[in-house]
Motif scaffolding. Structure first.
Motif, PDB file in Angstrom:
ATOM      1  N   UNK A  57      36.562 -10.539 -13.028  1.00 38.09           N
ATOM      2  CA  UNK A  57      37.069  -9.060 -12.824  1.00 38.09           C
ATOM      3  C   UNK A  57      37.426  -8.896 -14.683  1.00 38.09           C
ATOM      4  N   UNK A  58      37.629  -7.894 -14.765  1.00 35.39           N
ATOM      5  CA  UNK A  58      38.456  -7.126 -16.152  1.00 35.39           C
ATOM      6  C   UNK A  58      40.296  -6.731 -15.389  1.00 35.39           C
ATOM      7  N   UNK A  59      41.263  -7.851 -15.962  1.00 36.68           N
ATOM      8  CA  UNK A  59      41.991  -7.692 -15.011  1.00 36.68           C
ATOM      9  C   UNK A  59      42.971  -6.566 -14.766  1.00 36.68           C
ATOM     10  N   UNK A  60      42.493  -5.046 -15.981  1.00 35.62           N
ATOM     11  CA  UNK A  60      43.741  -4.319 -16.701  1.00 35.62           C
ATOM     12  C   UNK A  60      42.705  -3.145 -15.647  1.00 35.62           C
ATOM     13  N   UNK A  61      41.383  -3.005 -16.671  1.00 37.43           N
ATOM     14  CA  UNK A  61      40.754  -2.296 -16.388  1.00 37.43           C
ATOM     15  C   UNK A  61      41.378  -0.557 -16.787  1.00 37.43           C
ATOM     16  N   UNK A  62      41.076   0.586 -16.099  1.00 40.70           N
ATOM     17  CA  UNK A  62      41.294   1.598 -16.754  1.00 40.70           C
ATOM     18  C   UNK A  62      42.954   2.419 -17.101  1.00 40.70           C
ATOM     19  N   UNK A  63      43.335   2.139 -17.985  1.00 38.97           N
ATOM     20  CA  UNK A  63      44.780   2.581 -18.727  1.00 38.97           C
ATOM     21  C   UNK A  63      45.581   4.123 -17.964  1.00 38.97           C
ATOM     22  N   UNK A  64      44.426   4.857 -17.500  1.00 36.89           N
ATOM     23  CA  UNK A  64      44.780   6.316 -16.946  1.00 36.89           C
ATOM     24  C   UNK A  64      43.809   6.894 -15.496  1.00 36.89           C
ATOM     25  N   UNK A  65      44.138   7.635 -15.065  1.00 35.95           N
ATOM     26  CA  UNK A  65      43.174   7.370 -13.763  1.00 35.95           C
ATOM     27  C   UNK A  65      42.235   8.518 -14.423  1.00 35.95           C
ATOM     28  N   UNK A  66      40.817   7.592 -13.418  1.00 31.67           N
ATOM     29  CA  UNK A  66      39.651   8.708 -14.272  1.00 31.67           C
ATOM     30  C   UNK A  66      38.839   9.567 -13.122  1.00 31.67           C
ATOM     31  N   UNK A  67      38.584  10.435 -13.481  1.00 30.30           N
ATOM     32  CA  UNK A  67      37.678  12.302 -12.321  1.00 30.30           C
ATOM     33  C   UNK A  67      36.148  10.834 -11.969  1.00 30.30           C
ATOM     34  N   UNK A  95      48.261  -0.427 -11.852  1.00 34.37           N
ATOM     35  CA  UNK A  95      46.305   0.622 -11.013  1.00 34.37           C
ATOM     36  C   UNK A  95      47.104   0.693  -9.428  1.00 34.37           C
ATOM     37  N   UNK A  96      47.562   1.087  -9.077  1.00 31.80           N
ATOM     38  CA  UNK A  96      47.977   1.623  -7.102  1.00 31.80           C
ATOM     39  C   UNK A  96      46.809   1.576  -6.941  1.00 31.80           C
ATOM     40  N   UNK A  97      45.770   2.228  -7.224  1.00 24.10           N
ATOM     41  CA  UNK A  97      44.184   2.212  -6.447  1.00 24.10           C
ATOM     42  C   UNK A  97      43.317   3.141  -6.951  1.00 24.10           C
ATOM     43  N   UNK A  98      42.297   2.010  -6.812  1.00 24.85           N
ATOM     44  CA  UNK A  98      40.577   1.766  -7.736  1.00 24.85           C
ATOM     45  C   UNK A  98      39.609   2.520  -6.849  1.00 24.85           C
ATOM     46  N   UNK A  99      38.224   2.112  -7.488  1.00 24.29           N
ATOM     47  CA  UNK A  99      37.407   3.122  -7.236  1.00 24.29           C
ATOM     48  C   UNK A  99      36.194   2.214  -6.912  1.00 24.29           C
TER      49      UNK A  99
END
Length: 181
Positions: free
Chosen positions: A76-86, A139-143
């Protein structure tokens, strides 16, 4: 440890006897409930007593932090996107990450709902999220990549401990994963 190889990672710990699905699918709520119960994942509505346990290890590979789950065989990438993504910009975000070869790999992808749900924990961490504290608390929620009712995708919400279908023009974070197989 720098310079870990895939073979080093495969030899370290025992994997799940029933691996998590990595192929994307369309899922209805009954299928999601069955999946959560099958793996005994925690989920506030479907299985609040879930007892699934990961075997996480924080590693540095090619100067990038990753979290290895020795139980599931996932990185896993521990951080992921720094902002929410459409939703319509997910593929572009992943293409950019893969072109940079994060941790030396170019096969990062969205997790299936099974893979993402495996991250839910029964107890909240100190940031109030149902996820291991090794992961970013931003990240509170992920795709996920599994679809729900047409083109919508399933989402894992770490602040409530639930999975649910996305709605229309929702925006959520991306937490990339790759298989170590």
């Amino acid at each position: 440890k720098e310079g870990l190889t895939l073979q080093d990672l495969k030899n370290t710990k025992q994997k799940m006897s029933d691996p998590l699905r990595s192929i994307y699918r369309a899922l209805n709520p009954a299928q999601v409930e069955a999946m959560i119960k099958r793996f005994d994942f925690y989920e506030e509505n479907y299985n609040p007593n879930g007892r699934f346990r990961n075997d996480f290890e924080h590693k540095i590979i090619n100067s990038d932090p990753v979290i290895i789950d020795n139980k599931t065989g996932l990185m896993w990438n521990p951080g992921g996107s720094s902002t929410e993504v459409e939703q319509k910009k997910i593929l572009r975000w992943l293409k950019d990450l893969n072109s940079k070869q994060y941790a030396g790999y170019s096969d990062w992808r969205l997790p299936t709902l099974e893979e993402a749900a495996s991250l839910l924990k029964r107890n909240k961490n100190n940031k109030g999220l149902y996820i291991d504290p090794l992961f970013s608390g931003d990240q509170k929620r992920i795709w996920t990549a599994d679809s729900y009712e047409g083109n919508n995708l399933w989402v894992v919400r770490f602040y409530t401990g639930i999975v649910l279908g996305s709605e229309g023009a929702s925006v959520h974070f991306i937490r990339p994963v790759r298989s170590m197989k």
